[in-house]
Design a protein around this motif. Structure first.
Motif, PDB file in Angstrom:
ATOM      1  N   TYR A 152       0.818  -1.211   0.000  1.00  8.34           N
ATOM      2  CA  TYR A 152       0.000   0.000   0.000  1.00  8.34           C
ATOM      3  C   TYR A 152       0.854   1.264   0.000  1.00  8.34           C
ATOM      4  CZ  TYR A 152      -3.802  -3.167   1.144  1.00  8.34           C
ATOM      5  OH  TYR A 152      -4.714  -4.179   1.125  1.00  8.34           O
ATOM      6  N   ILE A 153       0.518   2.177  -0.883  1.00  7.89           N
ATOM      7  CA  ILE A 153       1.304   3.401  -1.042  1.00  7.89           C
ATOM      8  C   ILE A 153       0.613   4.566  -0.336  1.00  7.89           C
ATOM      9  CG2 ILE A 153       2.273   5.027  -2.728  1.00  7.89           C
ATOM     10  CD1 ILE A 153       2.087   2.622  -4.754  1.00  7.89           C
ATOM     11  N   VAL A 154       1.376   5.278   0.490  1.00  7.85           N
ATOM     12  CA  VAL A 154       0.830   6.438   1.201  1.00  7.85           C
ATOM     13  C   VAL A 154       0.389   7.489   0.183  1.00  7.85           C
ATOM     14  CG1 VAL A 154       1.338   8.337   2.803  1.00  7.85           C
ATOM     15  CG2 VAL A 154       2.247   6.051   3.247  1.00  7.85           C
ATOM     16  N   GLY A 155      -0.790   8.035   0.385  1.00  2.00           N
ATOM     17  CA  GLY A 155      -1.321   9.015  -0.561  1.00  2.00           C
ATOM     18  C   GLY A 155      -2.367   8.361  -1.431  1.00  2.00           C
ATOM     19  N   LYS A 156      -1.958   7.272  -2.113  1.00  4.59           N
ATOM     20  CA  LYS A 156      -2.873   6.575  -3.013  1.00  4.59           C
ATOM     21  C   LYS A 156      -3.813   5.666  -2.222  1.00  4.59           C
ATOM     22  CE  LYS A 156      -2.403   3.526  -6.915  1.00  4.59           C
ATOM     23  NZ  LYS A 156      -1.856   2.304  -6.362  1.00  4.59           N
ATOM     24  N   ASP A 157      -3.250   4.920  -1.288  1.00  7.03           N
ATOM     25  CA  ASP A 157      -4.060   3.951  -0.531  1.00  7.03           C
ATOM     26  C   ASP A 157      -4.211   4.359   0.935  1.00  7.03           C
ATOM     27  OD1 ASP A 157      -3.883   2.261  -2.882  1.00  7.03           O
ATOM     28  OD2 ASP A 157      -1.859   1.771  -2.213  1.00  7.03           O
ATOM     29  N   SER A 158      -4.264   5.665   1.184  1.00  8.04           N
ATOM     30  CA  SER A 158      -4.293   6.130   2.580  1.00  8.04           C
ATOM     31  C   SER A 158      -5.423   5.514   3.399  1.00  8.04           C
ATOM     32  CB  SER A 158      -4.386   7.653   2.637  1.00  8.04           C
ATOM     33  OG  SER A 158      -3.159   8.199   2.210  1.00  8.04           O
ATOM     34  N   ALA A 159      -6.588   5.334   2.770  1.00  9.40           N
ATOM     35  CA  ALA A 159      -7.725   4.775   3.509  1.00  9.40           C
ATOM     36  C   ALA A 159      -7.396   3.379   4.033  1.00  9.40           C
ATOM     37  CB  ALA A 159      -8.959   4.740   2.613  1.00  9.40           C
ATOM     38  N   GLU A 160      -6.751   2.554   3.199  1.00  5.16           N
ATOM     39  CA  GLU A 160      -6.354   1.206   3.610  1.00  5.16           C
ATOM     40  C   GLU A 160      -5.285   1.265   4.701  1.00  5.16           C
ATOM     41  OE1 GLU A 160      -7.332  -1.911   3.180  1.00  5.16           O
ATOM     42  OE2 GLU A 160      -9.045  -0.908   2.250  1.00  5.16           O
ATOM     43  N   ILE A 161      -4.328   2.173   4.500  1.00  6.44           N
ATOM     44  CA  ILE A 161      -3.213   2.285   5.437  1.00  6.44           C
ATOM     45  C   ILE A 161      -3.701   2.707   6.814  1.00  6.44           C
ATOM     46  CG2 ILE A 161      -1.150   3.670   5.962  1.00  6.44           C
ATOM     47  CD1 ILE A 161      -0.581   3.570   2.905  1.00  6.44           C
ATOM     48  N   ARG A 162      -4.670   3.615   6.847  1.00  8.08           N
ATOM     49  CA  ARG A 162      -5.181   4.079   8.141  1.00  8.08           C
ATOM     50  C   ARG A 162      -5.781   2.949   8.960  1.00  8.08           C
ATOM     51  NH1 ARG A 162      -7.672   9.355   5.343  1.00  8.08           N
ATOM     52  NH2 ARG A 162      -5.838  10.686   5.490  1.00  8.08           N
ATOM     53  N   LYS A 163      -6.265   1.911   8.283  1.00  6.22           N
ATOM     54  CA  LYS A 163      -6.818   0.759   9.013  1.00  6.22           C
ATOM     55  C   LYS A 163      -5.697  -0.085   9.621  1.00  6.22           C
ATOM     56  CE  LYS A 163     -10.742   0.336   5.937  1.00  6.22           C
ATOM     57  NZ  LYS A 163     -11.178  -0.366   4.731  1.00  6.22           N
ATOM     58  N   LYS A 164      -4.513  -0.008   9.010  1.00  6.52           N
ATOM     59  CA  LYS A 164      -3.414  -0.891   9.415  1.00  6.52           C
ATOM     60  C   LYS A 164      -2.479  -0.288  10.451  1.00  6.52           C
ATOM     61  CE  LYS A 164      -3.257  -3.466   5.133  1.00  6.52           C
ATOM     62  NZ  LYS A 164      -3.860  -4.652   5.750  1.00  6.52           N
ATOM     63  N   ILE A 165      -2.559   1.028  10.619  1.00  6.96           N
ATOM     64  CA  ILE A 165      -1.637   1.649  11.564  1.00  6.96           C
ATOM     65  C   ILE A 165      -2.344   2.147  12.824  1.00  6.96           C
ATOM     66  CG2 ILE A 165      -0.017   2.364   9.761  1.00  6.96           C
ATOM     67  CD1 ILE A 165      -1.081   5.214   9.993  1.00  6.96           C
ATOM     68  N   GLY A 166      -1.602   2.109  13.913  1.00 10.58           N
ATOM     69  CA  GLY A 166      -2.069   2.727  15.144  1.00 10.58           C
ATOM     70  C   GLY A 166      -1.062   3.810  15.489  1.00 10.58           C
ATOM     71  N   VAL A 167      -1.535   4.969  15.895  1.00 10.88           N
ATOM     72  CA  VAL A 167      -0.601   6.060  16.149  1.00 10.88           C
ATOM     73  C   VAL A 167      -0.737   6.566  17.590  1.00 10.88           C
ATOM     74  CG1 VAL A 167       0.251   8.288  15.331  1.00 10.88           C
ATOM     75  CG2 VAL A 167      -0.887   6.753  13.735  1.00 10.88           C
ATOM     76  N   VAL A 168       0.390   6.631  18.295  1.00 13.82           N
ATOM     77  CA  VAL A 168       0.420   7.232  19.628  1.00 13.82           C
ATOM     78  C   VAL A 168       1.052   8.611  19.479  1.00 13.82           C
ATOM     79  CG1 VAL A 168       1.462   7.091  21.923  1.00 13.82           C
ATOM     80  CG2 VAL A 168       0.572   5.044  20.842  1.00 13.82           C
ATOM     81  N   PHE A 169       0.282   9.634  19.833  1.00  7.55           N
ATOM     82  CA  PHE A 169       0.770  10.989  19.636  1.00  7.55           C
ATOM     83  C   PHE A 169       1.466  11.527  20.874  1.00  7.55           C
ATOM     84  CE2 PHE A 169      -2.729  10.514  16.698  1.00  7.55           C
ATOM     85  CZ  PHE A 169      -2.178  11.004  15.540  1.00  7.55           C
ATOM     86  N   GLN A 170       2.266  12.555  20.642  1.00  7.64           N
ATOM     87  CA  GLN A 170       2.985  13.205  21.730  1.00  7.64           C
ATOM     88  C   GLN A 170       2.001  13.746  22.780  1.00  7.64           C
ATOM     89  OE1 GLN A 170       5.952  16.692  21.614  1.00  7.64           O
ATOM     90  NE2 GLN A 170       6.385  15.403  19.870  1.00  7.64           N
TER      91      GLN A 170
END
Lengths: 309, 253
Positions: free
Chosen positions: A66-84
């Motif tokens: 999956y390429i960031v930008g093109k497949d962002s919707a798919e990528i967002r399902k696969k990543i978890g982000v912990v913010f500062q």
């Protein structure tokens, strides 16, 4: 369940300055990779780009296929982000926060109930589940934030300066939880930090300076490459001292404001020998195994400046 | 499915949050009620606008102040966007797969629901003082129209709030936009019997069409299609534009 991240030749410019300049990093599936750099090194921009919060200008980032930008919707399902600064609603309880957030991932409240209870147990938060988030300590908030980030069973966990604002105990506790989680789930972890102690947690460390990647290695290898020991020599007459030192080969000499740093010393005995030779000229000294701080200093010729600590 | 769960989640959260912050309730509700009570009582004797001679000031002002409650709630509920950005909640939402449309729907629907809820409380309190003679079907119809107006006004607040960094800045800017909109909507005086320039302002003001609709539904009989058709079309275009641009700004990084 984990996935490889490939960052390829990413550059990014804001109006007045270039934040990233051709950065490439490959993050193997299931590894723990740290990105070390002072404020302004470009780590925040890099993280914003790969978490799809900022649009790519140049270069590509891929999660598996999956390429960031093109497949962002798919990528967002696969990543978890912990913010500062935790992405939690202070007015809501711990449990409410998790329930509401899980629904952003398409999970229904029924599906979420069991998952949330399970996570609260695992993270020792069960007894605080009905407290509003604003009443929690920094360490607990960070733990809730971690729960929030892994609610949807992501394949990649991205943490932006996870230790900011935590006291040393809370920091240790947080990393303990994180390592257990990694062992249990095998997810790929990518974190940014400006703490050398935290950087040691990485299996691979990427060092950023002024938007460029200057090293990408295991922390232990980085230290080896630099030589085993580092000397700090304090004196009023730095110039004469440098002259003296340059007589012997293979020493890496960095003049600093109030002292001279000598790295690339192979053994402790070699270090002692140098000290014996210079004994009369020194006001003070320290001899220590090379640290990541030395590595950074050696690679960039710059002292590591932390603005917000 | 994702659109539904995330819109619903945002809607619920927004409602829970609003109800937990009492000061907001007071700001959005008590103020319009006070205005209505003072203004319409004070103007009872002198209020005789063209075409509405038989209507009392209390009755004439009713729909306008219901819209004012909806309007104030729309403003207060979009404050949360600025807070969410500052507190960090928004960044978590934006890296989640939640469709951008769901962010817009969730926020707008919540602002609208909260506004109408308060407008209804106001309506019930004011009933003994007015000569309301709405039928039940007109009442239901009015709620639907009010929800629609609330959705649109919250959207307008959303558009302004998205880029703002401080709630104070947002408050002064939005008041500058929304209060004139309300004044020139027919809430205070009808379009007839006023200077031409004011008539122009009113005809260009989208809220005038919302006000037209609510006046038509808060009546004895159901409005005829030729009466409500034109304002409905104009207002629908306005709503669509607001939703379109709201989704658009949430997509920009």
């Amino acid at each position: 369940m984990s996935i490889t991240i490939q960052i390829d030749q990413i550059s990014y410019s804001y109006k007045d300055h270039q934040a990233l300049n051709g950065v490439s990093i490959e993050i193997p599936a299931g590894s723990i990779v740290g990105v070390l750099g002072p404020n302004g090194s470009g780590k925040s921009t890099l993280f914003k780009l790969i978490t799809t919060s900022l649009n790519m200008q140049k270069g590509t980032a891929k999660y598996g296929e999956y390429i960031v930008g093109k497949d962002s919707a798919e990528i967002r399902k696969k990543i978890g982000v912990v913010f500062q600064s935790p992405a939690l609603d202070g007015h809501l309880s711990v449990k409410e926060n998790l329930l509401y957030h899980g629904q952003f991932y398409g999970l229904t409240r029924v599906q979420l109930k069991t998952r949330v209870d399970e996570l609260l147990q695992d993270f020792n938060l069960a007894d605080r589940s009905n407290d509003t988030v604003k009443t929690l300590s920094g360490g607990l908030k960070r733990r809730v934030e971690l729960c929030r980030a892994i609610l949807h069973n992501p394949e990649v966990l991205i943490l932006d300066e996870p230790s900011t604002g935590l006291d040393p105990n809370a920091r240790l506790d947080f990393w303990d939880t994180l390592e257990k989680l990694q062992i249990k789930t095998g997810l790929t972890i990518l974190f940014s930090t400006h703490w050398f102690e935290e950087a040691e947690m990485a299996s691979h460390l990427a060092i950023l300076s002024h938007g460029k990647l200057i090293a990408y290695e295991e922390p232990s290898k980085l230290r080896e490459q630099l030589g085993g020991y580092t000397l700090e020599l304090h004196t009023e007459h730095t110039q004469t001292l440098i002259k003296e030192l340059t007589k012997s080969d293979n020493l890496n000499i960095t003049p600093k404001e109030k002292f001279v740093q000598v790295s690339g010393i192979k053994t402790k005995q070699d270090g002692m020998a140098i000290l014996n030779n210079l004994n009369d000229q020194l006001d003070g000294f320290s001899l220590s195994p090379a640290s990541l701080k030395d590595v950074y200093l050696n690679l960039t010729g710059e002292e590591f400046v932390m603005e917000d600590n | 499915m994702l659109l539904y769960t995330s819109s619903w989640s945002l809607f619920r959260r927004e409602v829970v949050r609003f109800l937990r912050q009492r000061s907001r309730l007071i700001g959005a509700f008590i103020q319009p009620v006070l205005f209505w009570a003072v203004l319409s009582s004070g103007m009872k004797a002198s209020f005789k606008p063209a075409g509405y001679e038989s209507v009392s000031a209390l009755d004439y002002f009713m729909p306008g102040f219901m819209i004012m409650i909806v309007l104030f709630t729309a403003i207060f509920s979009t404050f949360s966007i600025i807070e969410d950005r500052k507190d960090g909640f928004l960044q978590g939402l934006l890296v989640s797969p939640a469709p951008r449309l769901s962010i817009v729907i969730g926020k707008l629907a919540a602002g609208s629901f909260l506004g109408v809820l308060q407008a209804l409380v106001f309506f019930l309190i004011s009933l003994p003082f007015t000569e309301q003679s709405m039928s039940f079907i007109n009442f239901v119809f009015s709620i639907v129209i009010l929800l629609w107006i609330g959705f649109t006004l919250t959207g307008l607040g959303f558009l302004f709030a998205w880029k703002m960094e401080s709630t104070q800045g947002f408050h002064s800017v939005i008041m500058l936009v929304m209060l004139p909109m309300w004044f020139f909507s027919g809430a205070f005086f009808p379009v007839t019997g006023i200077p031409t320039w004011m008539q122009m302002c009113m005809k260009l003001n989208p809220l005038t069409y919302g006000m037209d609709m609510i006046r038509l539904t808060m009546a004895k009989e159901l409005p005829k299609i030729e009466q409500i058709g034109t304002p409905a079309i104009f207002f629908a275009i306005f709503t669509l534009l607001i939703v379109f641009f709201s989704v658009k700004i949430t997509k920009r990084n």
